[in-house]
Motif scaffolding. Structure first.
Motif, mmCIF file in Angstrom:
data_model
loop_
_atom_site.group_PDB
_atom_site.id
_atom_site.type_symbol
_atom_site.label_atom_id
_atom_site.label_comp_id
_atom_site.label_asym_id
_atom_site.label_seq_id
_atom_site.Cartn_x
_atom_site.Cartn_y
_atom_site.Cartn_z
ATOM 1 N N LEU A 72 -11.650 7.568 -5.085
ATOM 2 C CA LEU A 72 -11.272 7.228 -3.780
ATOM 3 C C LEU A 72 -12.909 7.241 -2.975
ATOM 4 C CD1 LEU A 72 -9.195 7.218 -1.592
ATOM 5 C CD2 LEU A 72 -9.721 9.407 -1.054
ATOM 6 N N ILE A 129 -1.824 -1.701 -3.954
ATOM 7 C CA ILE A 129 -2.817 -0.257 -3.756
ATOM 8 C C ILE A 129 -2.095 0.848 -3.920
ATOM 9 C CG2 ILE A 129 -4.556 0.301 -2.345
ATOM 10 C CD1 ILE A 129 -5.056 -2.539 -1.126
ATOM 11 N N VAL A 185 0.797 -1.300 -0.063
ATOM 12 C CA VAL A 185 -0.030 -0.120 -0.047
ATOM 13 C C VAL A 185 0.952 1.259 0.063
ATOM 14 C CG1 VAL A 185 -1.975 1.407 1.149
ATOM 15 C CG2 VAL A 185 -1.656 -1.347 1.313
ATOM 16 N N VAL A 193 -7.411 5.622 -6.447
ATOM 17 C CA VAL A 193 -6.881 4.202 -5.904
ATOM 18 C C VAL A 193 -6.551 3.494 -7.135
ATOM 19 C CG1 VAL A 193 -6.870 2.258 -4.503
ATOM 20 C CG2 VAL A 193 -7.966 4.274 -3.740
ATOM 21 N N LEU A 202 -7.049 1.695 3.571
ATOM 22 C CA LEU A 202 -6.733 3.125 3.083
ATOM 23 C C LEU A 202 -6.690 3.944 4.556
ATOM 24 C CD1 LEU A 202 -9.016 3.571 0.144
ATOM 25 C CD2 LEU A 202 -6.590 3.044 0.241
ATOM 26 N N ASP A 203 -7.628 3.979 5.248
ATOM 27 C CA ASP A 203 -7.754 4.504 6.626
ATOM 28 C C ASP A 203 -6.464 4.283 7.680
ATOM 29 O OD1 ASP A 203 -9.761 5.760 6.134
ATOM 30 O OD2 ASP A 203 -11.349 4.490 7.223
ATOM 31 N N VAL A 252 -4.618 8.250 4.251
ATOM 32 C CA VAL A 252 -4.795 8.914 2.922
ATOM 33 C C VAL A 252 -4.418 10.437 3.199
ATOM 34 C CG1 VAL A 252 -6.339 9.391 0.910
ATOM 35 C CG2 VAL A 252 -6.135 7.310 2.082
ATOM 36 N N VAL A 271 0.062 8.398 0.620
ATOM 37 C CA VAL A 271 -0.374 7.811 2.165
ATOM 38 C C VAL A 271 0.680 8.333 2.939
ATOM 39 C CG1 VAL A 271 -1.951 6.095 1.345
ATOM 40 C CG2 VAL A 271 0.653 5.712 1.704
ATOM 41 N N VAL A 329 -2.497 4.811 -3.805
ATOM 42 C CA VAL A 329 -3.292 5.979 -3.829
ATOM 43 C C VAL A 329 -2.903 7.097 -4.837
ATOM 44 C CG1 VAL A 329 -4.170 7.756 -2.272
ATOM 45 C CG2 VAL A 329 -3.889 5.463 -1.212
ATOM 46 N N ARG A 386 -13.898 3.742 -0.993
ATOM 47 C CA ARG A 386 -14.390 3.875 0.660
ATOM 48 C C ARG A 386 -15.801 3.027 0.735
ATOM 49 N NH1 ARG A 386 -11.089 5.938 3.783
ATOM 50 N NH2 ARG A 386 -9.685 7.865 3.009
ATOM 51 N N SER A 395 -11.697 0.131 2.658
ATOM 52 C CA SER A 395 -11.817 1.560 3.194
ATOM 53 C C SER A 395 -10.716 1.470 4.621
ATOM 54 C CB SER A 395 -13.152 1.898 3.731
ATOM 55 O OG SER A 395 -13.705 1.139 4.480
#
Length: 217
Positions: free
Chosen positions: A137, A183, A61, A122, A110-111, A115, A65, A185, A141, A107
């Protein structure tokens, strides 16, 4: 009649195994016309895909981020899991009703990564080395978008994109990238493999590529 029925049951598993092997080794994609695995058809855009085990699999990821991270398969399994049961709809027309998927909400991942405010989308990449997908995004989510580890109440097998795939429940199945490995962002949506070849970027069931299928439920 009973004898014929028993023969069919006995032959089912070997036949399915042969079809799965054919699909995995078929660079033409023609094996995708064969029904298999409870109504699913197998597609790959490469001649072969490496196998990943619990020991060798990694999911990275990164991008926009604060906390880039690499997950192992056991680490993904240790996260809170969500189970969804939805119809799966392919843009080519076939549909598999009431299919259970289980995994980690995208989500949540990502959290955990944090982000950044400039992020808008993404990008998903795969360890077949070729396939990619993208979501806004806001789409990523949604509560019905999973980093899936299980399908039909079994661990994801290789032919179904295992050990980890994306599952985007309300969109056509090409958005649910198999063999997920990355993944990223990004600040904008970057069209994926099929979008670069004419597919809709927003692949909502019933509103994509001119189709009028009923939305997945």
């Amino acid at each position: 009649m009973l004898g014929v029925g028993a023969l069919g049951v006995a032959a089912a598993a070997p036949v399915q195994h042969v079809l799965e092997n054919l699909a995995q080794k078929d660079p033409t994609g023609l094996s995708g016309i064969l029904p298999n695995g409870g109504g699913f058809r197998y597609y790959s855009v490469t001649a072969s895909v490496p196998h990943k085990s619990a020991e060798t699999y990694r999911l990275t990821v990164d991008g926009l981020v604060d906390r880039p991270v690499t997950y192992t398969l056991p680490e993904l399994r240790a996260l809170p899991q969500t189970r969804l049961v939805r119809d799966v709809q392919c843009v080519t027309g076939w549909r598999v009703p009431g299919t259970p998927f289980e995994g980690v909400r995208l989500s949540r991942i990502l959290d955990a990564a944090g982000v950044r405010p400039t992020a808008r989308a993404v990008r998903l990449t795969c360890f077949d080395g070729t396939y990619s997908e993208s979501l806004t995004l806001q789409q990523a989510r949604r509560a019905d978008v999973l980093v899936a580890l299980r399908m039909q109440d079994k661990d994801l097998g290789h032919a179904h994109g295992g050990p980890v795939r994306l599952y985007v429940a309300p969109m056509y199945f090409y958005k649910s990238a198999k063999w997920l490995s990355g993944i990223t962002v990004t600040d904008e949506v970057r069209p994926g493999y099929w979008e670069e070849r004419g597919y809709d970027v927003d692949g909502w069931v019933g509103r994509s590529n001119g189709r009028e299928d009923a939305p997945t439920t």
